[in-house]
Design a protein around this motif. Structure first.
Motif, mmCIF file in Angstrom:
data_model
loop_
_atom_site.group_PDB
_atom_site.id
_atom_site.type_symbol
_atom_site.label_atom_id
_atom_site.label_comp_id
_atom_site.label_asym_id
_atom_site.label_seq_id
_atom_site.Cartn_x
_atom_site.Cartn_y
_atom_site.Cartn_z
ATOM 1 N N UNK A 151 54.369 57.004 40.013
ATOM 2 C CA UNK A 151 55.580 56.436 39.421
ATOM 3 C C UNK A 151 55.746 54.961 39.774
ATOM 4 N N UNK A 152 54.789 54.393 40.536
ATOM 5 C CA UNK A 152 54.872 52.994 40.955
ATOM 6 C C UNK A 152 53.689 52.135 40.508
ATOM 7 N N UNK A 153 52.618 52.737 40.000
ATOM 8 C CA UNK A 153 51.397 51.962 39.741
ATOM 9 C C UNK A 153 50.768 52.378 38.410
ATOM 10 N N UNK A 154 50.461 51.353 37.575
ATOM 11 C CA UNK A 154 49.803 51.594 36.301
ATOM 12 C C UNK A 154 48.865 50.452 35.946
ATOM 13 N N UNK A 155 48.311 50.491 34.725
ATOM 14 C CA UNK A 155 47.353 49.482 34.286
ATOM 15 C C UNK A 155 47.638 49.094 32.838
ATOM 16 N N UNK A 156 47.061 47.962 32.443
ATOM 17 C CA UNK A 156 47.150 47.526 31.061
ATOM 18 C C UNK A 156 45.927 46.719 30.681
ATOM 19 N N UNK A 157 45.536 46.781 29.406
ATOM 20 C CA UNK A 157 44.406 46.009 28.884
ATOM 21 C C UNK A 157 44.777 45.489 27.494
ATOM 22 N N UNK A 158 44.263 44.297 27.162
ATOM 23 C CA UNK A 158 44.432 43.809 25.799
ATOM 24 C C UNK A 158 43.308 42.849 25.445
ATOM 25 N N UNK A 159 43.030 42.773 24.149
ATOM 26 C CA UNK A 159 42.069 41.800 23.614
ATOM 27 C C UNK A 159 42.724 41.113 22.428
ATOM 28 N N UNK A 160 42.619 39.768 22.398
ATOM 29 C CA UNK A 160 43.217 39.011 21.305
ATOM 30 C C UNK A 160 42.249 37.942 20.806
ATOM 31 N N UNK A 161 42.234 37.788 19.499
ATOM 32 C CA UNK A 161 41.467 36.714 18.857
ATOM 33 C C UNK A 161 42.455 35.978 17.953
ATOM 34 N N UNK A 162 42.972 34.862 18.451
ATOM 35 C CA UNK A 162 44.010 34.102 17.753
ATOM 36 C C UNK A 162 43.453 32.798 17.207
ATOM 37 N N UNK A 163 43.692 32.544 15.927
ATOM 38 C CA UNK A 163 43.289 31.289 15.283
ATOM 39 C C UNK A 163 44.464 30.747 14.490
ATOM 40 N N UNK A 164 44.767 29.481 14.684
ATOM 41 C CA UNK A 164 45.917 28.892 14.001
ATOM 42 C C UNK A 164 45.703 27.402 13.797
ATOM 43 N N UNK A 165 46.492 26.842 12.907
ATOM 44 C CA UNK A 165 46.510 25.391 12.736
ATOM 45 C C UNK A 165 47.599 24.847 13.648
ATOM 46 N N UNK A 166 47.209 24.010 14.607
ATOM 47 C CA UNK A 166 48.131 23.532 15.613
ATOM 48 C C UNK A 166 48.295 22.022 15.537
ATOM 49 N N UNK A 167 49.527 21.520 15.452
ATOM 50 C CA UNK A 167 49.735 20.081 15.561
ATOM 51 C C UNK A 167 49.601 19.628 17.015
ATOM 52 N N UNK A 168 48.895 18.541 17.218
ATOM 53 C CA UNK A 168 48.752 17.957 18.549
ATOM 54 C C UNK A 168 49.419 16.588 18.519
ATOM 55 N N UNK A 169 50.294 16.330 19.496
ATOM 56 C CA UNK A 169 51.173 15.164 19.450
ATOM 57 C C UNK A 169 50.604 14.047 20.323
#
Length: 425
Positions: A151-169
């Motif tokens: 009840x005190x300990x668990x785990x998590x996993x994730x994978x992400x592939x993010x692509x976007x058009x980003x303004x750079x200032x």
């Protein structure tokens, strides 16, 4: 006076008797998908122990925080010589689709669709993913079991592939880049006690920026890439009472990340090197009367080690901090943001709720190369106010359809609609 003293004595005796009652059985009613064995692991009250109203109250509050549970109540029944404590559970529907529609940074239509299950196998595991079209394609998959080991300990996993058009200032002007980030993260989830939680995570990330456009700036990179390790720590203090759409209490969430540069090209070394980031969110809710809720969020974020890089980590954006300001309109190496709103239930019948809200969002950013004094000198301050409404399903987890319209108060400010699922904070 004698009557008052007698009444006080009677109440004291009754309270003492109630506190010394021995609970012989603990039962759960209303369970459909949630496993009873899972809830018995979480609650602190045990059969054949003396009744403790404080523990019972904590159990009820903890149960109501679970994604799989919409509401919980307690009651005591006398059956012969036995006293049975019953936790009456009202479950949430937890298979939740999501949709977010916006305008991309190039002016085109953008959307994000997702689907998550928040009560997988009846023990509040999370599994799900998203697909996003925001000029380019992005996707991610997630799995989390907060109570895998205990009840005190668990785990998590994730994978992400993010692509976007980003303004750079840059100082010379704003230029657009195609940004891609591929990351895989694993984390440990800790629940120290009823109010204190933490996460420790590590992720491997591949980042790449590519200039898109016809007029590059002299001396500025056309492309840069880096491989990174990100170490993340998060601490949460939660003292919150939930009654369907109403919240009362405090949450403080502190997140720190250390970004370690592993390898990359020469420009990646220069612009995407090591740095430390800190973000703290202090959230305070207060229930007002029978149908009102006051909500506040104070956010402070800062990065150290990359103060001069135009590829700054903190973004000024509709969906993140200032409603009505636009999509990714500025970046900074530090931020100070205050969101406050009043929510009023306008209509409620059965599972359906309509809420209206009025809000003020204010914030300031430290631009690359500037000091912390910029957060307070007014040169980068944004102030917006607005109105909105919420359509809420009380028995579907996080089923809040949100629509706000923000009005810029300062000169040359924009106005805009912000749509989303779930409360803004």
């Amino acid at each position: 006076m004698k009557k008052i003293l007698s009444l006080c004595l009677l109440l004291s005796c009754a309270f003492g008797f109630a506190q010394n009652q021995k609970i012989t059985k603990l039962e759960f009613e209303g369970l459909k998908r949630t496993k009873e064995s899972f809830l018995r692991r979480l609650v602190k009250v045990r059969p054949n122990t003396v009744y403790d109203s404080v523990l019972v109250k904590q159990d009820i509050e903890r149960l109501k925080r679970l994604p799989g549970i919409a509401n919980a109540k307690d009651s005591i029944y006398d059956i012969g010589d036995e006293k049975t404590l019953v936790y009456q559970i009202e479950e949430n529907f937890t298979i939740i689709p999501g949709l977010r529609i916006s305008t991309a940074n190039n002016g085109e239509f953008a959307f994000r669709v997702s689907a998550f299950e928040f009560n997988l196998f009846g023990n509040n595991q999370l599994i799900g993913g998203f697909y996003e079209r925001d000029v380019f394609n992005s996707y991610g998959v997630f799995w989390e079991h907060p109570f895998l080991f205990s009840d005190k300990l668990g785990v998590g996993f994730n994978y992400q592939d993010n692509t976007s058009q980003e303004p750079v200032f840059f100082e010379e002007g704003v230029k657009d880049y195609r940004f891609n980030s591929k990351s895989a993260e694993g984390s440990l989830l800790f629940s120290f006690d009823f109010k204190n939680e933490a996460e420790l995570g590590a992720s491997f990330v591949k980042e790449r920026y590519d200039f898109i456009g016809d007029e590059p700036l002299a001396g500025r990179p056309l492309a840069l890439e880096a491989d990174k390790l990100i170490y993340r720590g998060q601490y949460r203090y939660v003292d919150l009472d939930i009654d369907y759409q109403y919240f009362d209490g405090t949450i403080n969430e502190l997140t720190t990340q250390y970004i370690s540069f592993l390898s990359g090209d020469e420009l990646g070394t220069q612009f995407l090197g090591d740095f430390l980031s800190i973000r703290n969110d202090l959230i305070y809710y207060r229930k007002i009367g029978a149908r009102g809720n006051w909500a506040n969020r104070l956010r402070f974020a800062a990065a150290f080690g990359n103060e001069d890089s135009p590829f700054a980590p903190f973004t000024l954006d509709n969906q993140l901090n200032i409603r009505g300001v636009g999509n990714t309109v500025d970046r900074g190496t530090a931020a100070l943001v205050l969101n406050t709103e009043y929510r009023q239930t306008l209509y409620e019948k059965g599972w359906f709720v309509v809420q209206g809200n009025a809000f003020i969002d204010a914030g300031s950013w430290r631009t690359p190369g500037e000091g912390f004094g910029q957060l307070f000198d007014g040169s980068s301050t944004r102030l917006y106010s607005g109105l909105g409404f919420r359509l809420i399903h009380k028995r579907i987890f996080n089923a809040v359809f949100r629509l706000d319209y923000g009005f810029g108060i300062s000169n040359e400010s924009t106005n805009g609609i912000v749509f989303g699922i779930g409360q803004y904070f």
